[in-house]
Design a protein around this motif. Structure first.
Motif, PDB file in Angstrom:
ATOM      1  N   ALA A   1      -4.027   9.579  -0.664  1.00  0.00           N
ATOM      2  CA  ALA A   1      -4.627   9.172  -1.644  1.00  0.00           C
ATOM      3  C   ALA A   1      -3.694   7.304  -1.351  1.00  0.00           C
ATOM      4  CB  ALA A   1      -4.441   9.707  -3.296  1.00  0.00           C
ATOM      5  N   ALA A   2      -4.409   6.663  -1.227  1.00  0.00           N
ATOM      6  CA  ALA A   2      -4.516   5.382  -0.978  1.00  0.00           C
ATOM      7  C   ALA A   2      -4.382   4.310  -2.382  1.00  0.00           C
ATOM      8  CB  ALA A   2      -5.107   4.070  -0.646  1.00  0.00           C
ATOM      9  N   SER A   3      -3.449   3.936  -2.853  1.00  0.00           N
ATOM     10  CA  SER A   3      -3.243   3.374  -3.786  1.00  0.00           C
ATOM     11  C   SER A   3      -3.116   1.834  -3.758  1.00  0.00           C
ATOM     12  CB  SER A   3      -1.517   3.153  -4.591  1.00  0.00           C
ATOM     13  OG  SER A   3      -0.665   2.881  -4.286  1.00  0.00           O
ATOM     14  N   VAL A   4      -3.584   1.252  -4.510  1.00  0.00           N
ATOM     15  CA  VAL A   4      -3.216  -0.160  -4.451  1.00  0.00           C
ATOM     16  C   VAL A   4      -4.546  -1.000  -2.929  1.00  0.00           C
ATOM     17  CG1 VAL A   4      -2.880  -2.581  -4.994  1.00  0.00           C
ATOM     18  CG2 VAL A   4      -1.527  -0.352  -5.575  1.00  0.00           C
ATOM     19  N   TYR A   5      -5.134  -0.108  -2.734  1.00  0.00           N
ATOM     20  CA  TYR A   5      -6.118  -0.746  -0.809  1.00  0.00           C
ATOM     21  C   TYR A   5      -6.923  -2.002  -1.033  1.00  0.00           C
ATOM     22  CZ  TYR A   5      -5.570  -0.160   3.809  1.00  0.00           C
ATOM     23  OH  TYR A   5      -5.836   0.269   5.096  1.00  0.00           O
TER      24      TYR A   5
ATOM     25  N   VAL B   1       0.615  -1.142   0.255  1.00  0.00           N
ATOM     26  CA  VAL B   1       0.165   0.278  -0.355  1.00  0.00           C
ATOM     27  C   VAL B   1       1.172   1.480   0.025  1.00  0.00           C
ATOM     28  CG1 VAL B   1      -1.628   1.206   1.224  1.00  0.00           C
ATOM     29  CG2 VAL B   1      -1.612  -0.646   1.136  1.00  0.00           C
ATOM     30  N   GLN B   2       0.549   1.917  -0.879  1.00  0.00           N
ATOM     31  CA  GLN B   2       1.575   3.255  -0.991  1.00  0.00           C
ATOM     32  C   GLN B   2       0.445   4.574  -0.466  1.00  0.00           C
ATOM     33  OE1 GLN B   2       3.419   3.758  -4.593  1.00  0.00           O
ATOM     34  NE2 GLN B   2       4.878   3.654  -3.620  1.00  0.00           N
ATOM     35  N   LEU B   3       0.607   5.825   0.723  1.00  0.00           N
ATOM     36  CA  LEU B   3      -0.062   6.614   1.064  1.00  0.00           C
ATOM     37  C   LEU B   3       0.652   7.962   0.446  1.00  0.00           C
ATOM     38  CD1 LEU B   3      -0.726   5.098   4.846  1.00  0.00           C
ATOM     39  CD2 LEU B   3      -2.439   5.061   2.489  1.00  0.00           C
ATOM     40  N   VAL B   4       0.296   8.595  -0.521  1.00  0.00           N
ATOM     41  CA  VAL B   4       0.584   9.518  -1.223  1.00  0.00           C
ATOM     42  C   VAL B   4       0.072  11.068  -0.678  1.00  0.00           C
ATOM     43  CG1 VAL B   4       0.584  11.091  -3.391  1.00  0.00           C
ATOM     44  CG2 VAL B   4       0.846   8.470  -3.394  1.00  0.00           C
ATOM     45  N   GLU B   5       0.411  11.501   0.258  1.00  0.00           N
ATOM     46  CA  GLU B   5      -0.310  13.009   0.603  1.00  0.00           C
ATOM     47  C   GLU B   5      -0.604  14.098   0.233  1.00  0.00           C
ATOM     48  OE1 GLU B   5       2.005  11.181   4.396  1.00  0.00           O
ATOM     49  OE2 GLU B   5       2.487  11.746   2.621  1.00  0.00           O
ATOM     50  N   SER B   6      -0.776  15.027   0.043  1.00  0.00           N
ATOM     51  CA  SER B   6      -0.975  16.460  -0.569  1.00  0.00           C
ATOM     52  C   SER B   6      -1.681  17.275   0.313  1.00  0.00           C
ATOM     53  CB  SER B   6      -1.460  16.187  -2.171  1.00  0.00           C
ATOM     54  OG  SER B   6      -2.998  16.281  -2.242  1.00  0.00           O
ATOM     55  N   GLY B   7      -1.249  18.845  -0.281  1.00  0.00           N
ATOM     56  CA  GLY B   7      -2.053  20.242   0.354  1.00  0.00           C
ATOM     57  C   GLY B   7      -1.196  21.071   1.642  1.00  0.00           C
ATOM     58  N   GLY B   8      -0.114  20.146   1.452  1.00  0.00           N
ATOM     59  CA  GLY B   8       0.615  21.098   2.700  1.00  0.00           C
ATOM     60  C   GLY B   8       0.642  22.465   2.023  1.00  0.00           C
ATOM     61  N   GLY B   9       1.138  23.360   2.973  1.00  0.00           N
ATOM     62  CA  GLY B   9       1.704  24.283   2.387  1.00  0.00           C
ATOM     63  C   GLY B   9       2.166  25.140   3.681  1.00  0.00           C
TER      64      GLY B   9
ATOM     65  N   TYR C   1       0.743   1.357   8.028  1.00  0.00           N
ATOM     66  CA  TYR C   1       1.508   1.681   6.051  1.00  0.00           C
ATOM     67  C   TYR C   1       1.281   3.336   7.021  1.00  0.00           C
ATOM     68  CZ  TYR C   1      -0.555  -2.072   4.799  1.00  0.00           C
ATOM     69  OH  TYR C   1      -0.285  -3.604   4.021  1.00  0.00           O
ATOM     70  N   TRP C   2       2.626   4.181   6.278  1.00  0.00           N
ATOM     71  CA  TRP C   2       2.877   5.514   6.967  1.00  0.00           C
ATOM     72  C   TRP C   2       2.620   6.422   5.190  1.00  0.00           C
ATOM     73  CZ3 TRP C   2       2.271   7.863  11.055  1.00  0.00           C
ATOM     74  CH2 TRP C   2       2.105   6.924  12.144  1.00  0.00           C
ATOM     75  N   GLY C   3       2.323   7.408   5.455  1.00  0.00           N
ATOM     76  CA  GLY C   3       2.892   8.134   4.119  1.00  0.00           C
ATOM     77  C   GLY C   3       4.280   8.612   4.673  1.00  0.00           C
ATOM     78  N   GLN C   4       4.845   9.669   3.270  1.00  0.00           N
ATOM     79  CA  GLN C   4       5.983  10.582   3.274  1.00  0.00           C
ATOM     80  C   GLN C   4       5.752  11.526   4.540  1.00  0.00           C
ATOM     81  OE1 GLN C   4       8.825   9.330   1.991  1.00  0.00           O
ATOM     82  NE2 GLN C   4       7.902   7.269   1.969  1.00  0.00           N
ATOM     83  N   GLY C   5       4.899  12.055   3.895  1.00  0.00           N
ATOM     84  CA  GLY C   5       4.429  13.350   4.966  1.00  0.00           C
ATOM     85  C   GLY C   5       4.440  14.423   4.262  1.00  0.00           C
ATOM     86  N   THR C   6       3.775  15.951   4.755  1.00  0.00           N
ATOM     87  CA  THR C   6       3.254  17.131   3.552  1.00  0.00           C
ATOM     88  C   THR C   6       4.231  17.922   4.505  1.00  0.00           C
ATOM     89  OG1 THR C   6       2.331  18.450   2.568  1.00  0.00           O
ATOM     90  CG2 THR C   6       1.546  16.464   4.272  1.00  0.00           C
TER      91      THR C   6
END
Length: 130
Positions: free
Chosen positions: A23-27, A2-10, A119-124
């Motif tokens: 967004a979770a891929s292949v979940y 499973v890959q978790l991809v974050e977005s929207g930070g700033g 599972y962890w994402g990479q962070g934003t």
């Protein structure tokens, strides 16, 4: 995997808003929770909010009323709407996911506890200026 991809930070000024997406891929799991953690420099990672596959939510006390977690099951995406942001909200925000065995009770709570995360994402990064 499973890959978790974050977005929207700033960067935003105090009092402003941001919406984070994960967004979770292949979940393939139908029994799960997803959530958000944050970690500020020099501090421990803390659970912010979690939501499970049945739609139940859980929040850290300091975020209640300001942050809202939601999900789009079809898109396997979880969102964190953050309002009335404060400088102390500045941190790296991480998406997390937990899968439940068939015999386990589905709950959003494990998605606010680091030890339970599968599972962890990479962070934003979120930066709030005063």
């Amino acid at each position: 995997q499973v890959q978790l991809v974050e977005s929207g930070g700033g960067s935003v000024q105090a009092g402003g808003s941001l919406r984070l997406s994960c967004a979770a891929s292949v979940y393939r799991y139908s029994r799960y929770c997803m959530g958000w953690f944050r970690q500020a420099p020099g501090k421990e990672r803390e659970g912010v909010a979690g939501i499970d596959s049945e739609g139940s939510t859980s929040y850290a006390d300091s975020m209640k009323g300001r942050f809202t977690i939601s999900q789009d099951n079809a898109k396997k995406t979880v969102y964190l709407q953050m309002n009335s942001l404060k400088p102390e909200d500045t941190a790296m925000y991480y998406c997390a996911a937990v899968s439940f065995a068939w015999w386990a009770t589905v709950s959003p709570a494990p998605c606010r506890q680091s030890k339970d995360v599968n599972y962890w994402g990479q962070g934003t990064q979120v930066t709030v200026s005063s």
